[in-house]
Design an enzyme around this catalytic site. Structure first.
Site, PDB file in Angstrom:
ATOM      1  N   TYR A 188      61.903  41.571  39.168  1.00  0.00           N
ATOM      2  CA  TYR A 188      62.218  43.097  38.810  1.00  0.00           C
ATOM      3  C   TYR A 188      62.617  43.304  37.381  1.00  0.00           C
ATOM      4  O   TYR A 188      62.495  44.339  36.872  1.00  0.00           O
ATOM      5  CB  TYR A 188      63.397  43.631  39.895  1.00  0.00           C
TER       6      TYR A 188
ATOM      7  N   ASP B 297      65.025  45.288  54.268  1.00  0.00           N
ATOM      8  CA  ASP B 297      64.295  46.445  54.969  1.00  0.00           C
ATOM      9  C   ASP B 297      63.708  45.955  56.192  1.00  0.00           C
ATOM     10  O   ASP B 297      63.697  46.963  57.306  1.00  0.00           O
ATOM     11  CB  ASP B 297      63.242  47.214  54.046  1.00  0.00           C
TER      12      ASP B 297
ATOM     13  N   LYS C  96      61.271  30.118  48.371  1.00  0.00           N
ATOM     14  CA  LYS C  96      59.898  29.573  48.557  1.00  0.00           C
ATOM     15  C   LYS C  96      59.828  28.281  47.873  1.00  0.00           C
ATOM     16  O   LYS C  96      58.989  28.170  46.892  1.00  0.00           O
ATOM     17  CB  LYS C  96      59.079  30.750  48.103  1.00  0.00           C
TER      18      LYS C  96
ATOM     19  N   ASP D 113      58.616  33.137  54.253  1.00  0.00           N
ATOM     20  CA  ASP D 113      57.596  33.478  55.372  1.00  0.00           C
ATOM     21  C   ASP D 113      58.172  33.090  56.721  1.00  0.00           C
ATOM     22  O   ASP D 113      58.071  33.972  57.669  1.00  0.00           O
ATOM     23  CB  ASP D 113      56.398  32.918  55.121  1.00  0.00           C
TER      24      ASP D 113
ATOM     25  N   ASP E 274      64.866  42.482  48.729  1.00  0.00           N
ATOM     26  CA  ASP E 274      64.510  44.060  49.030  1.00  0.00           C
ATOM     27  C   ASP E 274      63.471  44.023  50.230  1.00  0.00           C
ATOM     28  O   ASP E 274      63.664  44.761  51.001  1.00  0.00           O
ATOM     29  CB  ASP E 274      63.652  43.917  47.692  1.00  0.00           C
TER      30      ASP E 274
END
Length: 364
Positions: free
Chosen positions: A141, A251, A191, A223, A247
């Site tokens: 970001y 959610d 990851k 994942d 993020d």
């Protein structure tokens, strides 16, 4: 106590839910003899319309001088076609970077009275109580963004993902400290099997863990973490991860509770007490101005403000308990109502919380 709060209502339902949070803060101030001074300013789409930018320098400076910041929500389809640097969401990034808000705390607690609203089986989500700790000022970001044309004449985009040791170390410490006063378990999500940034993340978190041997640490690939949040969310206590993964996963985790309208958040800096507080949900322009929005996420964010920025633990708990009591009593906004249940509007929900605060304080 005398404190100044900068209030940024934002776009869509932002002003509606912020109004109810202010109503609750005013009641707490009255009950406990505090004085909260509010300074309102404009960010996001509304700021774009009025000033041509999503975040003005004077707004950022005002936030720096305040004791805390309370934010509604920003964005909407009206501004979706603007260039990236002029999108309403750039206000969020600017505030996070400008205020040094590197640690985002998103608690996810499944309230018993509304467990049936979750789309996941009751036995899976009942009793879930976890905390997502998201690194907020690094990663994709905030990396360099570039559009160009490839040698083959194709449009291409590049987003740069950078993390350094210090950034990972400080967010890891936040997670371990939080776990120490919870159930003493941290799940670090990365990851590392593919990304070099993930390998650095895992190495640094492992190193920091040496200072927190009383806390259990496990590493999990993102994942798998996404799958485990749905399969067995009760295994988690504190999850810590980088900006984009946080993020997405926060959610996803919010839906365990049945509605994103219940999910608060706190964004904290290195400076003691400095923070910005906002609901996890967006601006929901499709229901803006209709009195349908659930203000509880914003009200719970105000409780986090009292706890983390002002050190008012009793007052914060009073708000949180009031929310639980109102839900226990069967009060529901549209996002929480099941078939046959009556629906309460935004303002009415805020008033129910205020009434419960008064009743609870009297019986303390």
């Amino acid at each position: 106590m005398q404190k100044k709060i900068v209030v940024l209502p934002g776009d869509g339902i932002g002003p509606e839910v912020i109004a109810e949070a202010i109503k609750v803060l005013d009641e707490v101030a009255s009950l406990y003899g505090h004085q909260f001074e509010y300074e309102y300013d404009t960010v996001g789409g509304k700021a774009l319309d009025e000033f041509g930018v999503p975040l003005r320098e004077e707004t950022l400076e005002r936030c720096k001088q305040a004791d805390a910041v309370l934010l509604g929500a920003v964005g909407g389809p009206k501004w979706d076609t603007l260039p990236g640097h002029l999108r309403p969401e750039m206000a969020l990034l600017g505030l996070r970077k400008g205020l040094g808000l590197f640690a985002n705390l998103r608690p996810v607690e499944v309230f018993g009275p509304v467990v049936e609203t979750s789309t996941i089986k009751k036995e899976v989500v009942e009793g879930v109580d976890l905390l997502v700790v998201r690194e907020l000022t690094g990663g994709l970001y905030f990396g360099k963004k570039e559009r160009s044309t490839s040698a083959e004449g194709l449009d291409q985009a590049i987003d740069e993902l950078i993390y350094n040791e210090h950034e990972v170390e400080r967010i890891a410490k936040v997670a371990f400290e939080a776990a120490r006063v919870r159930r003493k378990k941290v799940t670090s999500i990365d990851k590392a099997n593919v990304l070099e940034s993930g390998r650095l993340w895992r190495e640094v978190v492992t190193k920091v863990h040496q200072q927190y041997q009383d806390v259990e640490l496990e590493h999990m690939l993102v994942d798998n973490a996404a799958m485990q949040l749905i399969r067995n969310p009760k295994q988690f206590d504190v999850l810590v991860t980088e900006n984009m993964f946080g993020d997405i996963l926060s959610d996803e985790a919010s839906m365990l509770a049945g509605s994103i309208g219940l999910m608060p958040s706190a964004s904290l800096s290195d400076e003691a007490g400095k923070g910005m507080y906002e609901p996890v949900h967006g601006s929901a322009p499709d229901i803006a101005g209709q009195g349908k929005a659930n203000p509880l996420a914003t009200i719970l964010s105000a409780a986090m403000l009292l706890r983390y920025s002002f050190g008012l633990q009793e007052e914060a708990t009073l708000i949180e308990d009031a929310v639980k009591s109102v839900l226990d009593a069967g009060v529901r906004t549209g996002d929480l109502a099941t078939s046959g249940e009556s629906i309460t509007g935004t303002e009415q929900m805020g008033e129910y919380i205020v009434q419960e605060l008064r009743k609870s304080k009297v019986t303390q």
